[in-house]
Write a protein that holds these residues in place. Sequence first.
Motif, PDB file in Angstrom:
ATOM      1  N   VAL A 201     -14.588   9.347   4.200  1.00 51.34           N
ATOM      2  CA  VAL A 201     -14.432   7.908   4.423  1.00 51.34           C
ATOM      3  C   VAL A 201     -15.674   7.152   3.959  1.00 51.34           C
ATOM      4  CG1 VAL A 201     -14.110   6.128   6.194  1.00 51.34           C
ATOM      5  CG2 VAL A 201     -12.811   8.262   6.318  1.00 51.34           C
ATOM      6  N   THR A 202     -16.843   7.738   4.159  1.00 47.17           N
ATOM      7  CA  THR A 202     -18.089   7.076   3.763  1.00 47.17           C
ATOM      8  C   THR A 202     -18.109   6.790   2.265  1.00 47.17           C
ATOM      9  OG1 THR A 202     -19.301   8.153   5.549  1.00 47.17           O
ATOM     10  CG2 THR A 202     -20.597   7.280   3.719  1.00 47.17           C
ATOM     11  N   ALA A 203     -17.712   7.778   1.456  1.00 42.82           N
ATOM     12  CA  ALA A 203     -17.681   7.572   0.002  1.00 42.82           C
ATOM     13  C   ALA A 203     -16.655   6.517  -0.380  1.00 42.82           C
ATOM     14  CB  ALA A 203     -17.372   8.888  -0.704  1.00 42.82           C
ATOM     15  N   MET A 204     -15.539   6.469   0.314  1.00 41.98           N
ATOM     16  CA  MET A 204     -14.495   5.496  -0.006  1.00 41.98           C
ATOM     17  C   MET A 204     -14.928   4.074   0.317  1.00 41.98           C
ATOM     18  SD  MET A 204     -11.090   7.583   1.202  1.00 41.98           S
ATOM     19  CE  MET A 204     -10.754   9.239   0.554  1.00 41.98           C
ATOM     20  N   ARG A 205     -15.868   3.924   1.239  1.00 43.09           N
ATOM     21  CA  ARG A 205     -16.367   2.582   1.562  1.00 43.09           C
ATOM     22  C   ARG A 205     -17.160   1.980   0.401  1.00 43.09           C
ATOM     23  NH1 ARG A 205     -17.609   4.757   7.124  1.00 43.09           N
ATOM     24  NH2 ARG A 205     -15.868   4.016   8.427  1.00 43.09           N
ATOM     25  N   GLN A 206     -17.550   2.807  -0.554  1.00 44.40           N
ATOM     26  CA  GLN A 206     -18.304   2.309  -1.705  1.00 44.40           C
ATOM     27  C   GLN A 206     -17.385   1.710  -2.770  1.00 44.40           C
ATOM     28  OE1 GLN A 206     -21.616   2.444  -1.153  1.00 44.40           O
ATOM     29  NE2 GLN A 206     -20.959   3.430   0.763  1.00 44.40           N
ATOM     30  N   LEU A 207     -16.076   1.897  -2.620  1.00 42.63           N
ATOM     31  CA  LEU A 207     -15.126   1.366  -3.599  1.00 42.63           C
ATOM     32  C   LEU A 207     -14.923  -0.132  -3.401  1.00 42.63           C
ATOM     33  CD1 LEU A 207     -12.316   4.084  -3.358  1.00 42.63           C
ATOM     34  CD2 LEU A 207     -14.038   3.872  -5.168  1.00 42.63           C
ATOM     35  N   ASP A 208     -14.553  -0.800  -4.479  1.00 42.57           N
ATOM     36  CA  ASP A 208     -14.074  -2.181  -4.368  1.00 42.57           C
ATOM     37  C   ASP A 208     -12.804  -2.137  -3.517  1.00 42.57           C
ATOM     38  OD1 ASP A 208     -12.828  -4.637  -4.650  1.00 42.57           O
ATOM     39  OD2 ASP A 208     -13.082  -4.732  -6.823  1.00 42.57           O
ATOM     40  N   PRO A 209     -12.758  -2.861  -2.387  1.00 42.77           N
ATOM     41  CA  PRO A 209     -11.589  -2.779  -1.483  1.00 42.77           C
ATOM     42  C   PRO A 209     -10.262  -3.106  -2.158  1.00 42.77           C
ATOM     43  CG  PRO A 209     -13.403  -3.929  -0.419  1.00 42.77           C
ATOM     44  CD  PRO A 209     -13.789  -3.755  -1.859  1.00 42.77           C
ATOM     45  N   GLN A 210     -10.298  -3.889  -3.249  1.00 42.06           N
ATOM     46  CA  GLN A 210      -9.056  -4.283  -3.925  1.00 42.06           C
ATOM     47  C   GLN A 210      -8.741  -3.418  -5.144  1.00 42.06           C
ATOM     48  OE1 GLN A 210      -7.114  -6.495  -2.506  1.00 42.06           O
ATOM     49  NE2 GLN A 210      -8.660  -6.796  -0.903  1.00 42.06           N
ATOM     50  N   SER A 211      -9.528  -2.382  -5.383  1.00 39.48           N
ATOM     51  CA  SER A 211      -9.343  -1.559  -6.586  1.00 39.48           C
ATOM     52  C   SER A 211      -8.151  -0.620  -6.460  1.00 39.48           C
ATOM     53  CB  SER A 211     -10.610  -0.749  -6.857  1.00 39.48           C
ATOM     54  OG  SER A 211     -10.855   0.153  -5.781  1.00 39.48           O
ATOM     55  N   THR A 212      -7.715  -0.099  -7.604  1.00 39.82           N
ATOM     56  CA  THR A 212      -6.608   0.855  -7.646  1.00 39.82           C
ATOM     57  C   THR A 212      -7.140   2.283  -7.493  1.00 39.82           C
ATOM     58  OG1 THR A 212      -5.281  -0.567  -9.076  1.00 39.82           O
ATOM     59  CG2 THR A 212      -4.732   1.789  -9.059  1.00 39.82           C
ATOM     60  N   VAL A 213      -6.508   3.041  -6.601  1.00 39.57           N
ATOM     61  CA  VAL A 213      -6.888   4.443  -6.386  1.00 39.57           C
ATOM     62  C   VAL A 213      -5.722   5.330  -6.815  1.00 39.57           C
ATOM     63  CG1 VAL A 213      -7.493   6.195  -4.673  1.00 39.57           C
ATOM     64  CG2 VAL A 213      -8.476   3.896  -4.512  1.00 39.57           C
ATOM     65  N   LEU A 214      -6.024   6.369  -7.583  1.00 38.41           N
ATOM     66  CA  LEU A 214      -5.013   7.327  -8.046  1.00 38.41           C
ATOM     67  C   LEU A 214      -5.090   8.582  -7.185  1.00 38.41           C
ATOM     68  CD1 LEU A 214      -5.791   7.106 -11.879  1.00 38.41           C
ATOM     69  CD2 LEU A 214      -4.342   5.587 -10.504  1.00 38.41           C
ATOM     70  N   ILE A 215      -3.938   9.118  -6.785  1.00 40.38           N
ATOM     71  CA  ILE A 215      -3.887  10.335  -5.977  1.00 40.38           C
ATOM     72  C   ILE A 215      -2.948  11.336  -6.639  1.00 40.38           C
ATOM     73  CG2 ILE A 215      -3.321  11.351  -3.743  1.00 40.38           C
ATOM     74  CD1 ILE A 215      -4.000   8.771  -2.397  1.00 40.38           C
ATOM     75  N   ILE A 216      -3.410  12.560  -6.814  1.00 40.37           N
ATOM     76  CA  ILE A 216      -2.587  13.645  -7.352  1.00 40.37           C
ATOM     77  C   ILE A 216      -2.085  14.483  -6.192  1.00 40.37           C
ATOM     78  CG2 ILE A 216      -2.525  15.655  -8.862  1.00 40.37           C
ATOM     79  CD1 ILE A 216      -4.972  14.442 -10.298  1.00 40.37           C
ATOM     80  N   GLY A 217      -0.767  14.570  -6.019  1.00 40.34           N
ATOM     81  CA  GLY A 217      -0.177  15.325  -4.926  1.00 40.34           C
ATOM     82  C   GLY A 217       0.318  14.391  -3.836  1.00 40.34           C
ATOM     83  N   SER A 218       1.447  14.743  -3.215  1.00 43.44           N
ATOM     84  CA  SER A 218       2.048  13.841  -2.218  1.00 43.44           C
ATOM     85  C   SER A 218       2.316  14.534  -0.884  1.00 43.44           C
ATOM     86  CB  SER A 218       3.357  13.247  -2.758  1.00 43.44           C
ATOM     87  OG  SER A 218       4.305  14.284  -3.007  1.00 43.44           O
ATOM     88  N   GLY A 219       1.588  15.623  -0.593  1.00 38.68           N
ATOM     89  CA  GLY A 219       1.786  16.334   0.659  1.00 38.68           C
ATOM     90  C   GLY A 219       0.901  15.797   1.769  1.00 38.68           C
ATOM     91  N   LEU A 220       0.602  16.660   2.736  1.00 41.95           N
ATOM     92  CA  LEU A 220      -0.156  16.232   3.907  1.00 41.95           C
ATOM     93  C   LEU A 220      -1.589  15.842   3.567  1.00 41.95           C
ATOM     94  CD1 LEU A 220       1.159  18.794   6.539  1.00 41.95           C
ATOM     95  CD2 LEU A 220       1.665  16.356   6.402  1.00 41.95           C
TER      96      LEU A 220
END
Length: 483
Positions: A201-220
Amino acid sequence: MDAALDQPVSGTIREADIVVIGGGLSGAILAAQLMRLPGRREVLVVEPRSELGRGEAYSAVELGHTLNGNAARMSVDPDNADDLTQWLAEFIEAGGWPESDRQHVPVSELFPPRGMFGLYVQQRLAEARAAGARDGSVAEHVRGEAVDVQTRDDSVRVTLADGRVLQGRFAVLATGMFAAARTPQTESSGVNATALDPWDVTAMRQLDPQSTVLIIGSGLTMVDAVVSLEQAGHRGPIEVFSRHGLLPHVRRQPPAWVDFLAEDHDLRSPLQLMRALREQCRQAQAQGIDWQAPLDTVRAHIGRLWNQASDVQRRQFVRHVRPWWESHHHRSPPLSAQLVARLHGEGRLRIQAASFKGLVPASGGSVGISIRRRGETALTVVQGAALINSSGIEYDWRRVALALPQQLLARGLVQPGPLALGIAARADGAVLDVHGEPATRLFAMGPPLRGMWWESTAVRDVASQAKALAARLVELQTQKNSD
């Protein structure tokens, strides 16, 4: 005998009765079982983390990262299904989890945070250690990373990364799961070097809150990643890509259903199981009962059905059924599922059926990936501010670029399990070497035995294996003492 054992070893060799390699859930539960059995024994648990009992899964610190099973399903005591429920009730009463009332359900139906579950495992281990101490038994945490194992007729020698050597009359591979997002691979796509950790979570706080995030995989793991992004304050688009575009179903609490597999032993193949299960689900729905009720009766029989299936049948199951089995059987905790559903409904989260084909150069600090959408032949390039690898667990030890699995394979002490899932072993946990011969002093339990039992990662499965293996090790110890 391994010839390398005849060579001098620098430093002092620490001896014990049993060396457990891995101190996460599997290793901690096994150590607890060994401490509770009669007799005196010394157990060394090798674990690089500062605490036993947490491992990869239960080191999470965020309250939003919860178990995907409710308390009634997650006991580490195979003889008391209510053990976690009882511990949790006392913990809540003592003020340990004031947020629990937000779930508005009985304690048995709560989905506690993973970090809290790790605390529960630690407490049960501490109690077992105290019980064992009365008989002179000890379970000691050796902080370090095991990088090599050598066997001989009377012992197993474990070498740590810092050069220390442990020697046990028996050793157990309780290495747990290799999360794809955190595991270096022998044939690396470079994803992990670029991607954010799904739980950071700490690393994700460094992102622009409105930016697009890509995720590979749709499981848990994807569900966890979405929870992490939400807690980090991210409010932008989330693009999820997986081959089949399937989301985990939400875990509900269905009523009891008849154990139809206990009544019909003619069901022997995965195909027969799926046909029978569909029929049971149709019957349940016709009666106004949740389809999850019949599905939940299957768990007790999965190991038997998988173990007796042929390799062809197993391969058919993995190729054609596995994605749907995973999405229906490994379900999401309600609060996490609600978040995913809300973001999907708002249009912020999109699920696309597409295969990941590799990284591509991108400008301006963004990340680019190449995908092929289902039904299309052309590749498409997608860009975002960040990438998260949520492709699940790496079970093929040949692809895990860590010293221990690579050394075990190179020495021929283990061989890949069925369909390259984990490693091969006998029913009692004795590993099979490259020639198919069972070891007399090297055993395995938990996720490494995925190929044997298919479901070998859930708490109940690990707890049952730990109880059986502990009894087997004590039996062998007693036999060796009397020889």
